[in-house]
Write an enzyme that holds these catalytic residues in place. Structure first.
Site, PDB file in Angstrom:
ATOM      1  N   ASP A  40     -43.592  35.729  43.932  1.00  0.00           N
ATOM      2  CA  ASP A  40     -43.972  36.839  44.806  1.00  0.00           C
ATOM      3  C   ASP A  40     -45.317  37.375  44.335  1.00  0.00           C
ATOM      4  OD1 ASP A  40     -43.550  38.926  46.823  1.00  0.00           O
ATOM      5  OD2 ASP A  40     -43.261  40.283  45.141  1.00  0.00           O
ATOM      6  N   SER A  41     -45.901  38.261  45.141  1.00  0.00           N
ATOM      7  CA  SER A  41     -47.168  38.878  44.772  1.00  0.00           C
ATOM      8  C   SER A  41     -46.993  39.887  43.646  1.00  0.00           C
ATOM      9  CB  SER A  41     -47.780  39.574  45.993  1.00  0.00           C
ATOM     10  OG  SER A  41     -46.890  40.557  46.480  1.00  0.00           O
ATOM     11  N   GLY A  60     -50.561  41.295  51.221  1.00  0.00           N
ATOM     12  CA  GLY A  60     -50.524  41.674  52.632  1.00  0.00           C
ATOM     13  C   GLY A  60     -51.860  42.023  53.247  1.00  0.00           C
ATOM     14  N   CYS A  83     -41.818  36.152  49.201  1.00  0.00           N
ATOM     15  CA  CYS A  83     -42.888  37.028  49.688  1.00  0.00           C
ATOM     16  C   CYS A  83     -43.064  36.711  51.162  1.00  0.00           C
ATOM     17  CB  CYS A  83     -44.172  36.739  48.912  1.00  0.00           C
ATOM     18  SG  CYS A  83     -45.665  37.522  49.581  1.00  0.00           S
ATOM     19  N   THR A 121     -45.466  37.596  53.236  1.00  0.00           N
ATOM     20  CA  THR A 121     -46.834  37.213  53.577  1.00  0.00           C
ATOM     21  C   THR A 121     -47.095  35.756  53.216  1.00  0.00           C
ATOM     22  OG1 THR A 121     -47.614  39.481  53.238  1.00  0.00           O
ATOM     23  CG2 THR A 121     -49.267  37.733  53.197  1.00  0.00           C
ATOM     24  N   GLU A 132     -44.019  49.925  44.059  1.00  0.00           N
ATOM     25  CA  GLU A 132     -44.621  49.521  42.784  1.00  0.00           C
ATOM     26  C   GLU A 132     -44.760  50.733  41.850  1.00  0.00           C
ATOM     27  OE1 GLU A 132     -46.229  46.427  41.834  1.00  0.00           O
ATOM     28  OE2 GLU A 132     -45.713  45.284  43.627  1.00  0.00           O
ATOM     29  N   CYS A 150     -40.504  42.766  54.201  1.00  0.00           N
ATOM     30  CA  CYS A 150     -41.284  42.637  52.969  1.00  0.00           C
ATOM     31  C   CYS A 150     -40.291  42.781  51.836  1.00  0.00           C
ATOM     32  CB  CYS A 150     -42.357  43.718  52.889  1.00  0.00           C
ATOM     33  SG  CYS A 150     -43.194  43.806  51.281  1.00  0.00           S
ATOM     34  N   THR A 151     -40.403  41.943  50.819  1.00  0.00           N
ATOM     35  CA  THR A 151     -39.373  41.945  49.777  1.00  0.00           C
ATOM     36  C   THR A 151     -39.353  43.223  48.950  1.00  0.00           C
ATOM     37  OG1 THR A 151     -40.891  40.622  48.410  1.00  0.00           O
ATOM     38  CG2 THR A 151     -39.134  39.454  49.584  1.00  0.00           C
ATOM     39  N   HIS A 152     -40.391  44.041  49.055  1.00  0.00           N
ATOM     40  CA  HIS A 152     -40.353  45.357  48.408  1.00  0.00           C
ATOM     41  C   HIS A 152     -39.394  46.313  49.131  1.00  0.00           C
ATOM     42  CE1 HIS A 152     -44.102  43.940  46.581  1.00  0.00           C
ATOM     43  NE2 HIS A 152     -44.098  44.991  45.775  1.00  0.00           N
TER      44      HIS A 152
END
Length: 274
Positions: free
Chosen positions: A13-14, A46, A76, A78, A155, A187-189
């Site tokens: 992931d990012s 993103g 992710c 994106t 984050e 979005c995985t967040h």
């Protein structure tokens, strides 16, 4: 050379968002080993171009191959939208993203075909969710909304903060006006602020978490290909490894706040070397 069944799954992931996917893999297929890479030096994806995201994804895939992974999960949205097909063409191992599993469930679960998608600017701009949902369910109405601030708030660890709720109120207003019956956390967040999204959007809306659906599809894929781990891990061996491109200690602290166990180490690597 370890047997394929005992080889780890690569997850990338990012940043920290993909930990929601890793968490679901740990829960749904606990016998599997995982090598996780978070590109914390270059987050977020993103707002990046497709060419840039593909370059990053290629570098990470090359790194994961050095860890002898048997499959790769692009955790992710994106990168799933921009780089999945490229990596599938270039690598000879199973690769899956998080978009299609979530889209399939949403298309099936929606009562009235009125589906919302919240995601990064890149994912929304690609229309990958809309196009795939409508290929499965022609006539479905798909409302897409970029919610870039959610990534920064997650984050920062502001999962249940009044600021996050205020941002969610503004972002989700259009979804409420359109009366969506199903909402994809694209979005995985975003699953990490699921309770805030639920509070704002209302109890009657079905929330779809692609992280969970991806873990279920991965389990089926491994079984189908005869690649699922039968539980032959050495007991003294750590089944989960974590790597990042920056801020290892901060990543570890965040991971320990959401994973079902404490991770003891996170290693930083120079991903530009791959």
């Amino acid at each position: 050379m370890i047997p394929v069944r005992e080889a780890p799954i690569g997850v990338f992931d990012s940043g920290v968002g993909g930990l929601t996917v890793a968490r679901e893999i740990m829960r749904q297929i606990p016998k599997e080993r995982i090598v996780y890479f978070g590109d914390t030096a270059r987050v977020p994806y993103g707002t990046k171009s497709q060419d840039t995201v593909i370059r990053y994804s290629r570098q990470i895939a090359r790194f994961l191959r050095t860890r002898n992974v048997k499959a790769i999960v692009i955790a992710c949205n994106t990168a799933s939208a921009y780089a999945l097909e490229t990596l599938k063409e270039e690598l000879e191992l199973p690769i899956m993203g998080v978009v299609k599993p979530g889209a399939r469930v949403a298309a099936r679960a929606s009562t009235g075909g009125n589906i919302g998608v919240i995601a990064t600017e890149a994912t929304v701009g690609s229309h990958i969710y809309r196009d795939y949902i409508q290929s499965l369910r022609p006539g479905a109405r798909v409302c897409e909304k970029a919610c870039p601030l959610f990534v920064s708030l997650v984050e920062e660890g502001w999962l249940k903060d009044p600021v996050t709720e205020a941002v969610a109120e503004r972002y989700l207003q259009e979804m409420k006006e359109r009366r969506v019956d199903t909402l994809i956390l694209g979005c995985t967040h975003y699953p990490l602020i699921r309770s805030t999204v639920r509070k704002v959007i209302g109890e009657e809306v079905t929330l779809v978490n692609p992280a969970y659906e991806t873990a279920i599809e991965l389990r089926e894929l491994l079984r189908r290909e005869g690649m699922d781990n039968q539980g032959h891990n050495k007991t003294e061996e750590n089944p989960y490894e974590f790597f990042v491109s920056d801020a290892a200690e901060r990543f570890k602290a965040f991971a320990n706040s959401i994973l079902p166990f404490d991770i003891t180490s996170t290693r930083q690597i120079n991903i530009e070397e791959y």
